[in-house]
Design an enzyme around this catalytic site. Structure first.
Site, mmCIF file in Angstrom:
data_model
loop_
_atom_site.group_PDB
_atom_site.id
_atom_site.type_symbol
_atom_site.label_atom_id
_atom_site.label_comp_id
_atom_site.label_asym_id
_atom_site.label_seq_id
_atom_site.Cartn_x
_atom_site.Cartn_y
_atom_site.Cartn_z
ATOM 1 N N ASN A 211 -10.654 -4.145 -2.411
ATOM 2 C CA ASN A 211 -9.043 -4.078 -0.784
ATOM 3 C C ASN A 211 -9.643 -3.385 -0.147
ATOM 4 O OD1 ASN A 211 -9.818 -0.935 -1.436
ATOM 5 N ND2 ASN A 211 -9.429 -1.308 -3.362
ATOM 6 N N ASP A 280 -7.219 -0.724 -9.877
ATOM 7 C CA ASP A 280 -5.891 -0.777 -10.859
ATOM 8 C C ASP A 280 -6.745 -1.107 -12.689
ATOM 9 O OD1 ASP A 280 -5.276 2.210 -10.303
ATOM 10 O OD2 ASP A 280 -3.731 0.535 -9.579
ATOM 11 N N LYS A 290 -19.967 -19.422 -12.104
ATOM 12 C CA LYS A 290 -18.841 -19.911 -11.380
ATOM 13 C C LYS A 290 -17.950 -20.928 -11.909
ATOM 14 C CE LYS A 290 -18.075 -22.070 -6.503
ATOM 15 N NZ LYS A 290 -18.290 -22.931 -5.663
ATOM 16 N N PRO A 306 -10.509 2.580 -16.545
ATOM 17 C CA PRO A 306 -9.521 4.072 -16.635
ATOM 18 C C PRO A 306 -9.641 4.513 -15.312
ATOM 19 C CG PRO A 306 -12.446 3.314 -16.282
ATOM 20 C CD PRO A 306 -11.407 2.473 -16.440
ATOM 21 N N ILE A 308 -10.039 7.435 -13.377
ATOM 22 C CA ILE A 308 -10.866 8.223 -12.936
ATOM 23 C C ILE A 308 -10.771 9.632 -12.853
ATOM 24 C CG2 ILE A 308 -13.264 8.971 -11.257
ATOM 25 C CD1 ILE A 308 -13.444 5.510 -10.992
ATOM 26 N N VAL A 309 -9.926 9.688 -11.314
ATOM 27 C CA VAL A 309 -9.610 11.595 -11.204
ATOM 28 C C VAL A 309 -8.315 11.836 -12.531
ATOM 29 C CG1 VAL A 309 -7.718 10.591 -10.006
ATOM 30 C CG2 VAL A 309 -9.377 12.878 -9.227
ATOM 31 N N PHE A 324 -5.935 11.274 -4.589
ATOM 32 C CA PHE A 324 -5.383 11.500 -2.855
ATOM 33 C C PHE A 324 -4.218 10.149 -3.286
ATOM 34 C CE2 PHE A 324 -7.095 11.144 1.236
ATOM 35 C CZ PHE A 324 -8.588 11.889 1.154
ATOM 36 N N LYS A 338 2.382 11.433 -9.148
ATOM 37 C CA LYS A 338 0.757 11.414 -9.172
ATOM 38 C C LYS A 338 0.097 12.884 -9.245
ATOM 39 C CE LYS A 338 -0.076 6.974 -6.768
ATOM 40 N NZ LYS A 338 -0.708 5.854 -6.573
ATOM 41 N N LYS A 342 -1.348 12.719 -12.833
ATOM 42 C CA LYS A 342 -2.852 13.208 -13.136
ATOM 43 C C LYS A 342 -3.703 14.447 -13.614
ATOM 44 C CE LYS A 342 -2.936 8.907 -10.128
ATOM 45 N NZ LYS A 342 -4.190 8.382 -10.698
HETATM 46 O O1 PMT Z 1 -12.052 3.864 2.976
HETATM 47 P P1 PMT Z 1 -10.979 4.165 4.556
HETATM 48 O O2 PMT Z 1 -10.892 2.795 4.643
HETATM 49 O O3 PMT Z 1 -11.155 5.283 5.454
HETATM 50 O O4 PMT Z 1 -9.493 4.688 4.063
HETATM 51 C C1 PMT Z 1 -8.937 5.559 3.630
HETATM 52 C C2 PMT Z 1 -8.101 5.387 1.839
HETATM 53 C C3 PMT Z 1 -6.234 4.593 2.427
HETATM 54 C C4 PMT Z 1 -8.912 4.751 0.900
HETATM 55 C C5 PMT Z 1 -8.075 7.341 1.455
HETATM 56 O O5 PMT Z 1 -7.148 7.207 2.349
HETATM 57 C C6 PMT Z 1 -6.815 6.763 -0.162
HETATM 58 O O6 PMT Z 1 -5.680 6.692 0.335
HETATM 59 N N1 PMT Z 1 -7.422 7.046 -1.030
HETATM 60 C C7 PMT Z 1 -6.485 6.740 -2.435
HETATM 61 C C8 PMT Z 1 -6.361 5.162 -2.315
HETATM 62 C C9 PMT Z 1 -6.160 5.039 -3.763
HETATM 63 O O7 PMT Z 1 -6.169 4.299 -4.645
HETATM 64 O O8 PMT Z 1 -4.819 5.289 -3.712
HETATM 65 P P2 PMT Z 1 -4.017 4.971 -5.402
HETATM 66 O O9 PMT Z 1 -3.050 5.870 -4.842
HETATM 67 O O10 PMT Z 1 -3.483 3.840 -6.314
HETATM 68 O O11 PMT Z 1 -4.870 6.396 -6.009
HETATM 69 C C10 PMT Z 1 -4.263 7.917 -6.655
HETATM 70 C C11 PMT Z 1 -5.768 8.141 -6.708
HETATM 71 O O12 PMT Z 1 -6.004 7.758 -8.036
HETATM 72 C C12 PMT Z 1 -6.610 8.175 -5.989
HETATM 73 O O13 PMT Z 1 -7.247 9.519 -5.638
HETATM 74 C C13 PMT Z 1 -7.498 7.326 -6.427
HETATM 75 O O14 PMT Z 1 -8.598 7.721 -6.272
HETATM 76 C C14 PMT Z 1 -7.618 7.601 -8.403
HETATM 77 N N2 PMT Z 1 -7.559 6.959 -8.709
HETATM 78 C C15 PMT Z 1 -7.272 5.685 -8.431
HETATM 79 C C16 PMT Z 1 -6.957 4.740 -9.733
HETATM 80 C C17 PMT Z 1 -8.594 4.466 -10.998
HETATM 81 N N3 PMT Z 1 -8.357 3.718 -11.685
HETATM 82 N N4 PMT Z 1 -9.420 5.808 -11.294
HETATM 83 C C18 PMT Z 1 -8.752 6.939 -10.351
HETATM 84 O O15 PMT Z 1 -9.493 7.247 -9.879
#
Ligand code: PMT
Length: 403
Positions: A211, A280, A290, A306, A308-309, A324, A338, A342
């Site tokens: 991404n 995700d 390839k 998985p 993580i958070v 986030f 969330k 979480k």
């Molecule tokens: O890196 P930059 O270019 O500066 O951009 C910043 C940002 C937009 C990436 C940042 O501000 C941000 O929003 N980060 C979280 C991105 C994200 O994956 O959001 P989500 O809403 O999909 O996930 C929710 C939370 O679960 C996040 O804290 C994510 O880190 C966490 N997560 C998600 C999936 C996963 N498998 N494990 C996780 O821990």
């Protein structure tokens, strides 16, 4: 108090905000600083040297090639005299020259010749501030370790509205005071673990799913937490960023690798901030060779990664866990979902559909939510935003402990 007997070379360049320089000098002097003003030709078009000489109580310097001025206090002496070189207002033109290391006038020459720290308070039209060239120069300015104070947003002298206004003299003086203050290490004794950047999920040896995360937001949080005295470890996906000063760094590629490192490090962490944009899903069957082009349509089976958070929040020794939420619609609704699902202590929501913020930009805006409250952190550069977020996390963590 912190400015008492500090020597400040104040560079005044050619922007309308130069009319505020007289007040800035007066306020710096009120705090006990010694001020010597250096003006560019443009600066002199907006305010006279005589005014700044009167308020500073020192002769104003404006020429590199004036033998008389050089005999009095030449550019090398000024460069050595300074405890801080402050440029306010700093125009796009002067910023570009400093970024390029030019020395074509007295002020830019002092910037090259000084061992003192340099701070700038940018001031320009909003379009000029957002211009690609200015933003590229600002990246160089940041890389040179120059402090950037502002700009602020609002109505401009030209009638435009947006970023580019010089921050007010009182705010600049406050920054100067903070600059010389012994930093109060509010987070000392704490260990912060921060995930940053994207993950890469391999498809075959040459392709992956990822991404647009640049890592800027996560690295800014790491830097802010470290400056506030925390021991910091960043777990970073693949990004093109230098490790913030005094931070440890663990590089990973995939979500599974990030998961493994995060769980190991979070066990002993005070705070865990999940800023990474984690995939995700990952590819169910990563090909060893390839994949060759064949059918018109192909599909790839994905399996869930998985979370993580969420897994960190399940630890018995759980750190204060901040997630986030990157959303493109119904930001509050999804972020609160969330937070609850979480089991987080706090979530920082950003609208990643708004231009100029979120993924891969230098600015961002956040709304932070916790179980019974919320707080807006308005649009600003990611470093400033990270400083505010770190302070809010620390405040919430202490409120939680008290209740
Ligand atoms: O890196 P930059 O270019 O500066 O951009 C910043 C940002 C937009 C990436 C940042 O501000 C941000 O929003 N980060 C979280 C991105 C994200 O994956 O959001 P989500 O809403 O999909 O996930 C929710 C939370 O679960 C996040 O804290 C994510 O880190 C966490 N997560 C998600 C999936 C996963 N498998 N494990 C996780 O821990």
């Amino acid at each position: 108090m912190f400015l008492l007997n500090k020597n400040i070379v104040l560079g005044v360049t050619g922007g309308i905000a130069a009319y505020k320089s007289a007040e800035l000098v007066r306020r710096l002097k009120d705090q006990g600083a010694n001020v010597r003003v250096v003006m560019t030709t443009g600066g002199k078009a907006f305010i006279t040297p005589l005014t700044l000489q009167a308020v500073s109580g020192n002769p104003v310097s404006d020429s590199l090639l004036d033998p008389e001025a050089e005999a009095a206090m030449g550019h090398i002496e000024l460069a050595k005299w300074a405890d801080l070189v402050l440029i306010a207002p700093a125009t796009a033109n002067t910023i570009a020259k400093i970024a390029a290391g030019m020395a074509d006038n007295l002020l830019t020459t002092i910037c090259l010749a000084t061992a003192a720290p340099i701070a700038i308070a940018p001031a320009m039209n909003q379009q000029m501030w957002h211009a690609n060239a200015t933003q590229a120069n600002m990246q160089l300015i940041n890389a040179l370790g120059i402090d950037v104070w502002g700009p602020g947003a609002g109505e401009q002298a030209c009638g435009d509205v947006g970023f580019g206004r010089m921050i007010e003299p009182g705010e600049i003086v406050q920054h100067c005071g903070d600059f010389f203050a012994e930093p109060i290490k509010t987070l000392s004794g704490q260990h912060w673990v921060i995930t940053a950047g994207p993950t890469r999920e391999a498809i075959d040896p040459v392709r992956y799913i990822s991404n647009h995360s640049s890592g800027k937001m996560g690295f800014a949080i790491a830097s802010a937490a470290s400056k506030a005295g925390a021991e910091v470890t960043v777990i970073s996906g693949p990004v093109n960023l230098a490790t913030p000063d005094n931070c440890a760094r663990v590089d990973v590629q995939s979500a599974e690798q990030m998961h493994q490192q995060a769980l190991a490090l979070a066990e002993n962490a005070t705070v865990f901030v999940a800023c990474a944009a984690v995939a995700d899903y990952r590819v169910a069957d990563i090909k060893e060779q390839k994949i060759k082009k064949s059918a018109d349509v192909m599909s790839i089976e994905l399996v869930k990664n998985p979370d993580i958070v969420a897994d960190v929040a399940k630890l018995t020794q759980k750190p204060f866990t901040v997630g986030f939420a990157a959303e493109t619609q119904d930001v509050e609704h999804y972020a609160k979902g969330k937070l609850a699902k979480k089991n987080l202590d706090m979530i920082a929501a950003n609208n990643v559909a708004t231009q100029g913020q979120g993924f891969n930009s230098d600015d961002n805006a956040l709304t932070i939510y916790w179980t019974d409250g919320s707080k807006e952190l308005p649009l600003t550069n990611k470093m400033e935003l990270a400083t505010q977020l770190v302070a809010s996390i620390n405040e919430r963590m202490h409120d939680d402990k008290r209740s």
